[in-house]
Design a protein around this motif. Sequence first.
Motif, PDB file in Angstrom:
ATOM      1  N   TYR A 252       9.155 -15.289   4.181  1.00 54.08           N
ATOM      2  CA  TYR A 252       7.773 -15.754   4.121  1.00 54.08           C
ATOM      3  C   TYR A 252       7.228 -15.631   2.695  1.00 54.08           C
ATOM      4  O   TYR A 252       6.635 -16.566   2.157  1.00 54.08           O
ATOM      5  N   LEU A 253       7.430 -14.460   2.083  1.00 55.32           N
ATOM      6  CA  LEU A 253       6.938 -14.229   0.725  1.00 55.32           C
ATOM      7  C   LEU A 253       7.629 -15.140  -0.285  1.00 55.32           C
ATOM      8  O   LEU A 253       6.987 -15.638  -1.213  1.00 55.32           O
ATOM      9  N   LYS A 254       8.914 -15.388  -0.088  1.00 57.78           N
ATOM     10  CA  LYS A 254       9.643 -16.289  -0.981  1.00 57.78           C
ATOM     11  C   LYS A 254       9.075 -17.705  -0.882  1.00 57.78           C
ATOM     12  O   LYS A 254       8.871 -18.369  -1.903  1.00 57.78           O
ATOM     13  N   SER A 255       8.802 -18.152   0.335  1.00 58.68           N
ATOM     14  CA  SER A 255       8.265 -19.505   0.510  1.00 58.68           C
ATOM     15  C   SER A 255       6.880 -19.647  -0.112  1.00 58.68           C
ATOM     16  O   SER A 255       6.477 -20.731  -0.513  1.00 58.68           O
ATOM     17  N   ALA A 256       6.147 -18.523  -0.212  1.00 55.50           N
ATOM     18  CA  ALA A 256       4.819 -18.528  -0.826  1.00 55.50           C
ATOM     19  C   ALA A 256       4.880 -18.254  -2.332  1.00 55.50           C
ATOM     20  O   ALA A 256       3.858 -18.288  -3.017  1.00 55.50           O
ATOM     21  N   GLY A 257       6.087 -17.936  -2.853  1.00 52.42           N
ATOM     22  CA  GLY A 257       6.255 -17.684  -4.283  1.00 52.42           C
ATOM     23  C   GLY A 257       5.930 -16.272  -4.729  1.00 52.42           C
ATOM     24  O   GLY A 257       5.659 -16.031  -5.903  1.00 52.42           O
ATOM     25  N   TYR A 258       6.008 -15.298  -3.809  1.00 44.66           N
ATOM     26  CA  TYR A 258       5.651 -13.918  -4.134  1.00 44.66           C
ATOM     27  C   TYR A 258       6.793 -12.922  -3.955  1.00 44.66           C
ATOM     28  O   TYR A 258       6.563 -11.718  -3.945  1.00 44.66           O
ATOM     29  N   GLU A 259       8.030 -13.397  -3.822  1.00 47.41           N
ATOM     30  CA  GLU A 259       9.141 -12.465  -3.608  1.00 47.41           C
ATOM     31  C   GLU A 259       9.342 -11.505  -4.775  1.00 47.41           C
ATOM     32  O   GLU A 259       9.827 -10.395  -4.597  1.00 47.41           O
ATOM     33  N   ASP A 260       8.921 -11.904  -5.978  1.00 44.24           N
ATOM     34  CA  ASP A 260       9.070 -11.024  -7.140  1.00 44.24           C
ATOM     35  C   ASP A 260       8.068  -9.872  -7.140  1.00 44.24           C
ATOM     36  O   ASP A 260       8.152  -8.976  -7.972  1.00 44.24           O
ATOM     37  N   ARG A 261       7.127  -9.857  -6.208  1.00 44.45           N
ATOM     38  CA  ARG A 261       6.129  -8.789  -6.116  1.00 44.45           C
ATOM     39  C   ARG A 261       6.539  -7.663  -5.174  1.00 44.45           C
ATOM     40  O   ARG A 261       5.839  -6.682  -5.030  1.00 44.45           O
ATOM     41  N   VAL A 262       7.663  -7.832  -4.494  1.00 40.41           N
ATOM     42  CA  VAL A 262       8.105  -6.839  -3.511  1.00 40.41           C
ATOM     43  C   VAL A 262       8.663  -5.613  -4.217  1.00 40.41           C
ATOM     44  O   VAL A 262       9.415  -5.722  -5.182  1.00 40.41           O
ATOM     45  N   ILE A 263       8.255  -4.461  -3.734  1.00 40.76           N
ATOM     46  CA  ILE A 263       8.709  -3.160  -4.242  1.00 40.76           C
ATOM     47  C   ILE A 263       9.505  -2.498  -3.122  1.00 40.76           C
ATOM     48  O   ILE A 263       9.051  -2.466  -1.977  1.00 40.76           O
ATOM     49  N   VAL A 264      10.684  -1.974  -3.441  1.00 42.92           N
ATOM     50  CA  VAL A 264      11.517  -1.291  -2.452  1.00 42.92           C
ATOM     51  C   VAL A 264      11.798   0.125  -2.957  1.00 42.92           C
ATOM     52  O   VAL A 264      12.800   0.359  -3.636  1.00 42.92           O
ATOM     53  N   PRO A 265      10.905   1.063  -2.653  1.00 39.22           N
ATOM     54  CA  PRO A 265      11.120   2.437  -3.122  1.00 39.22           C
ATOM     55  C   PRO A 265      12.221   3.121  -2.314  1.00 39.22           C
ATOM     56  O   PRO A 265      12.532   2.721  -1.196  1.00 39.22           O
ATOM     57  N   GLU A 266      12.808   4.157  -2.913  1.00 41.85           N
ATOM     58  CA  GLU A 266      13.826   4.928  -2.191  1.00 41.85           C
ATOM     59  C   GLU A 266      13.197   5.735  -1.071  1.00 41.85           C
ATOM     60  O   GLU A 266      13.772   5.877   0.001  1.00 41.85           O
ATOM     61  N   ALA A 267      11.998   6.256  -1.310  1.00 45.98           N
ATOM     62  CA  ALA A 267      11.309   7.075  -0.313  1.00 45.98           C
ATOM     63  C   ALA A 267      10.617   6.189   0.718  1.00 45.98           C
ATOM     64  O   ALA A 267      10.303   5.027   0.464  1.00 45.98           O
ATOM     65  N   SER A 268      10.359   6.742   1.879  1.00 45.19           N
ATOM     66  CA  SER A 268       9.688   6.022   2.958  1.00 45.19           C
ATOM     67  C   SER A 268       8.271   5.607   2.562  1.00 45.19           C
ATOM     68  O   SER A 268       7.577   6.326   1.853  1.00 45.19           O
ATOM     69  N   SER A 269       7.869   4.451   3.064  1.00 48.44           N
ATOM     70  CA  SER A 269       6.500   3.968   2.879  1.00 48.44           C
ATOM     71  C   SER A 269       5.849   3.722   4.238  1.00 48.44           C
ATOM     72  O   SER A 269       4.978   2.872   4.388  1.00 48.44           O
ATOM     73  N   ALA A 270       6.283   4.476   5.241  1.00 42.52           N
ATOM     74  CA  ALA A 270       5.872   4.246   6.627  1.00 42.52           C
ATOM     75  C   ALA A 270       4.416   4.588   6.916  1.00 42.52           C
ATOM     76  O   ALA A 270       3.844   4.066   7.867  1.00 42.52           O
TER      77      ALA A 270
END
Length: 159
Positions: free
Chosen positions: A9-27
């Motif tokens: 979804y984010l890729k289709s909207a042009g925002y995939e480069d804004r995704v952050i994937v931290p090692e620690a949980s973000s729950a």
Amino acid sequence: MSFEKAMQYLKSAGYEDRVIVPEASSATVELAAKAIGVEPGRICKTLSFLVGDQPILILAEGMVKIDNHKYKETFHTKAKMIPGDQVEMLIGHAPGGVCPFGVNPGVQVYLDKSLRKWDTVYPAAGDDHSAVKLSIEELEKISGAQGWIDVCKEVQPCI
């Protein structure tokens, strides 16, 4: 699977480069703020409710909670959160990663005015180890929101 749906979804909207994937949980708000190094208020939490049989999402600032009176005035019913074991089936994302990106068809999204105090916020991206850095204008644009509502109140700190 939820992360992949959100990313598509984010890729289709042009925002995939804004995704952050931290090692620690973000729950949770607290974990997400610590994992990505921002104030807890900047975490855009996504709350899932049922209005009758209709699943809805309310995006709100990290340090607020639902004001039951305001909610009832807005939706004309008591606030009823979706039980945790039904969230993924009804929304399309599991608890800890619920976001407005790549949700099931028919899920309505609302933005709470509490978000407006921030210029940049960080909603989840489909799982409990992700976030997306977005301006409020970008969030409004790509969330598919029905509009802005006022159903939250500040959480009073314990002293």
